[in-house]
Write a protein that holds these residues in place. Structure first.
Motif, PDB file in Angstrom:
ATOM      1  N   PHE A 131       0.835  -1.202   0.000  1.00  0.00           N
ATOM      2  CA  PHE A 131       0.000   0.000   0.000  1.00  0.00           C
ATOM      3  C   PHE A 131       0.872   1.257   0.000  1.00  0.00           C
ATOM      4  O   PHE A 131       0.600   2.212  -0.729  1.00  0.00           O
ATOM      5  CB  PHE A 131      -0.943  -0.026   1.206  1.00  0.00           C
ATOM      6  N   GLU A 132       1.942   1.250   0.796  1.00  0.00           N
ATOM      7  CA  GLU A 132       2.842   2.407   0.839  1.00  0.00           C
ATOM      8  C   GLU A 132       3.513   2.620  -0.508  1.00  0.00           C
ATOM      9  O   GLU A 132       3.629   3.742  -0.983  1.00  0.00           O
ATOM     10  CB  GLU A 132       3.897   2.215   1.945  1.00  0.00           C
ATOM     11  N   VAL A 133       3.948   1.545  -1.145  1.00  0.00           N
ATOM     12  CA  VAL A 133       4.565   1.654  -2.472  1.00  0.00           C
ATOM     13  C   VAL A 133       3.537   2.197  -3.475  1.00  0.00           C
ATOM     14  O   VAL A 133       3.864   3.028  -4.334  1.00  0.00           O
ATOM     15  CB  VAL A 133       5.133   0.287  -2.922  1.00  0.00           C
ATOM     16  N   THR A 134       2.297   1.759  -3.342  1.00  0.00           N
ATOM     17  CA  THR A 134       1.234   2.244  -4.226  1.00  0.00           C
ATOM     18  C   THR A 134       1.009   3.738  -4.035  1.00  0.00           C
ATOM     19  O   THR A 134       0.872   4.482  -5.013  1.00  0.00           O
ATOM     20  CB  THR A 134      -0.077   1.472  -3.964  1.00  0.00           C
ATOM     21  N   ILE A 135       0.971   4.188  -2.792  1.00  0.00           N
ATOM     22  CA  ILE A 135       0.820   5.623  -2.522  1.00  0.00           C
ATOM     23  C   ILE A 135       1.975   6.389  -3.161  1.00  0.00           C
ATOM     24  O   ILE A 135       1.772   7.411  -3.822  1.00  0.00           O
ATOM     25  CB  ILE A 135       0.777   5.899  -0.998  1.00  0.00           C
ATOM     26  N   ALA A 136       3.188   5.892  -2.958  1.00  0.00           N
ATOM     27  CA  ALA A 136       4.370   6.573  -3.493  1.00  0.00           C
ATOM     28  C   ALA A 136       4.316   6.677  -5.006  1.00  0.00           C
ATOM     29  O   ALA A 136       4.596   7.736  -5.575  1.00  0.00           O
ATOM     30  CB  ALA A 136       5.641   5.856  -3.046  1.00  0.00           C
ATOM     31  N   THR A 137       3.961   5.598  -5.666  1.00  0.00           N
ATOM     32  CA  THR A 137       3.954   5.624  -7.134  1.00  0.00           C
ATOM     33  C   THR A 137       2.747   6.368  -7.692  1.00  0.00           C
ATOM     34  O   THR A 137       2.817   6.909  -8.787  1.00  0.00           O
ATOM     35  CB  THR A 137       3.994   4.204  -7.723  1.00  0.00           C
ATOM     36  N   ARG A 138       1.687   6.426  -6.953  1.00  0.00           N
ATOM     37  CA  ARG A 138       0.488   7.125  -7.426  1.00  0.00           C
ATOM     38  C   ARG A 138       0.693   8.634  -7.392  1.00  0.00           C
ATOM     39  O   ARG A 138       0.224   9.354  -8.268  1.00  0.00           O
ATOM     40  CB  ARG A 138      -0.720   6.755  -6.579  1.00  0.00           C
ATOM     41  N   PHE A 139       1.393   9.133  -6.380  1.00  0.00           N
ATOM     42  CA  PHE A 139       1.496  10.572  -6.198  1.00  0.00           C
ATOM     43  C   PHE A 139       2.819  11.164  -6.650  1.00  0.00           C
ATOM     44  O   PHE A 139       2.967  12.371  -6.689  1.00  0.00           O
ATOM     45  CB  PHE A 139       1.233  10.930  -4.732  1.00  0.00           C
ATOM     46  N   VAL A 140       3.767  10.335  -7.000  1.00  0.00           N
ATOM     47  CA  VAL A 140       5.030  10.844  -7.521  1.00  0.00           C
ATOM     48  C   VAL A 140       5.070  10.491  -9.003  1.00  0.00           C
ATOM     49  O   VAL A 140       5.250   9.342  -9.365  1.00  0.00           O
ATOM     50  CB  VAL A 140       6.238  10.230  -6.769  1.00  0.00           C
ATOM     51  N   ARG A 141       4.885  11.491  -9.814  1.00  0.00           N
ATOM     52  CA  ARG A 141       4.860  11.283 -11.261  1.00  0.00           C
ATOM     53  C   ARG A 141       5.954  12.103 -11.921  1.00  0.00           C
ATOM     54  O   ARG A 141       6.274  13.206 -11.474  1.00  0.00           O
ATOM     55  CB  ARG A 141       3.499  11.724 -11.838  1.00  0.00           C
ATOM     56  N   VAL A 142       6.486  11.587 -12.997  1.00  0.00           N
ATOM     57  CA  VAL A 142       7.472  12.315 -13.783  1.00  0.00           C
ATOM     58  C   VAL A 142       6.715  13.315 -14.647  1.00  0.00           C
ATOM     59  O   VAL A 142       5.688  12.978 -15.255  1.00  0.00           O
ATOM     60  CB  VAL A 142       8.295  11.341 -14.660  1.00  0.00           C
ATOM     61  N   ASP A 143       7.214  14.533 -14.678  1.00  0.00           N
ATOM     62  CA  ASP A 143       6.584  15.584 -15.470  1.00  0.00           C
ATOM     63  C   ASP A 143       6.537  15.154 -16.937  1.00  0.00           C
ATOM     64  O   ASP A 143       7.515  14.634 -17.483  1.00  0.00           O
ATOM     65  CB  ASP A 143       7.374  16.882 -15.312  1.00  0.00           C
ATOM     66  N   GLU A 144       5.431  15.400 -17.571  1.00  0.00           N
ATOM     67  CA  GLU A 144       5.194  14.970 -18.954  1.00  0.00           C
ATOM     68  C   GLU A 144       6.244  15.528 -19.920  1.00  0.00           C
ATOM     69  O   GLU A 144       6.615  14.857 -20.877  1.00  0.00           O
ATOM     70  CB  GLU A 144       3.784  15.410 -19.375  1.00  0.00           C
ATOM     71  N   GLN A 145       6.732  16.719 -19.657  1.00  0.00           N
ATOM     72  CA  GLN A 145       7.727  17.304 -20.569  1.00  0.00           C
ATOM     73  C   GLN A 145       9.018  16.486 -20.611  1.00  0.00           C
ATOM     74  O   GLN A 145       9.666  16.390 -21.644  1.00  0.00           O
ATOM     75  CB  GLN A 145       8.025  18.745 -20.188  1.00  0.00           C
ATOM     76  N   TYR A 146       9.381  15.859 -19.505  1.00  0.00           N
ATOM     77  CA  TYR A 146      10.593  15.045 -19.475  1.00  0.00           C
ATOM     78  C   TYR A 146      10.383  13.716 -20.193  1.00  0.00           C
ATOM     79  O   TYR A 146      11.297  13.187 -20.816  1.00  0.00           O
ATOM     80  CB  TYR A 146      11.052  14.806 -18.038  1.00  0.00           C
ATOM     81  N   ILE A 147       9.179  13.202 -20.097  1.00  0.00           N
ATOM     82  CA  ILE A 147       8.870  11.948 -20.799  1.00  0.00           C
ATOM     83  C   ILE A 147       8.867  12.192 -22.296  1.00  0.00           C
ATOM     84  O   ILE A 147       9.426  11.403 -23.069  1.00  0.00           O
ATOM     85  CB  ILE A 147       7.512  11.381 -20.321  1.00  0.00           C
ATOM     86  N   MET A 148       8.262  13.281 -22.730  1.00  0.00           N
ATOM     87  CA  MET A 148       8.215  13.583 -24.158  1.00  0.00           C
ATOM     88  C   MET A 148       9.618  13.841 -24.709  1.00  0.00           C
ATOM     89  O   MET A 148       9.944  13.399 -25.803  1.00  0.00           O
ATOM     90  CB  MET A 148       7.318  14.820 -24.410  1.00  0.00           C
ATOM     91  N   ARG A 149      10.446  14.543 -23.953  1.00  0.00           N
ATOM     92  CA  ARG A 149      11.816  14.832 -24.395  1.00  0.00           C
ATOM     93  C   ARG A 149      12.595  13.545 -24.588  1.00  0.00           C
ATOM     94  O   ARG A 149      13.341  13.391 -25.547  1.00  0.00           O
ATOM     95  CB  ARG A 149      12.512  15.726 -23.359  1.00  0.00           C
ATOM     96  N   ARG A 150      12.413  12.570 -23.713  1.00  0.00           N
ATOM     97  CA  ARG A 150      13.126  11.306 -23.822  1.00  0.00           C
ATOM     98  C   ARG A 150      12.648  10.513 -25.050  1.00  0.00           C
ATOM     99  O   ARG A 150      13.429   9.851 -25.706  1.00  0.00           O
ATOM    100  CB  ARG A 150      12.909  10.456 -22.548  1.00  0.00           C
TER     101      ARG A 150
END
Length: 153
Positions: A131-150
């Motif tokens: 559950f803690e890992v789920t909370i962490a991954t749900r609320f910590v997201r990589v900004d879309e601009q960095y994903i698009m740049r990659r």
């Protein structure tokens, strides 16, 4: 009681080996969850240090993050507590296995119940870890601009 053959002691040790391996596994789990908790605490301290000087937008984002981090700390705490209870119950199982074999008592039901309680506690502790890992991954997201740049590279 003091004239116990070495073969009986060897048998008791064989019975205790599996729970001892389980204790080692629980120790590993506790290490992982405690490390996650330490990282969350470090992030909280960092945010709390920087928030008094933040502008209103940063303050709002920081306060939301602090609320999430507070929740994660609570979940980690309970995961650690339940995993520790499981380890303590396993220790009791090992002690009772030794005592009952040395004194020739039949404690099959208490040992079984303690082991079941340990597994329930460990299951709940692992569920909270997930559950803690789920909370962490749900609320910590990589900004879309960095994903698009990659993707463009």
């Amino acid at each position: 009681m003091f004239n116990i053959p070495a073969s009986n002691i060897a048998h008791i040790i064989q019975l205790a080996v599996a729970p001892v391996f389980l204790l080692a596994g629980i120790g590993g789990i506790l290490n992982v969850v405690a490390t996650r908790l330490a990282r969350v605490v470090d992030r909280v301290r960092s945010l709390e240090r920087d928030l008094p000087e933040a502008d209103p937008d940063q303050l709002e984002v920081g306060m939301r993050e602090l609320a999430i981090l507070d929740r994660r700390m609570g979940v980690c705490h309970w995961s650690i507590a339940l995993s520790t209870v499981a380890a303590l119950l396993i220790c009791l199982v090992v002690m009772i296995l030794f005592i009952t074999d040395l004194v020739a008592l039949n404690f099959a039901i208490p040992v079984s119940l303690l082991f079941i309680a340990a597994m329930v506690s460990l299951t709940l502790g692992l569920s909270l870890f997930l559950f803690e890992v789920t909370i962490a991954t749900r609320f910590v997201r990589v900004d879309e601009q960095y994903i698009m740049r990659r993707r463009l590279l």
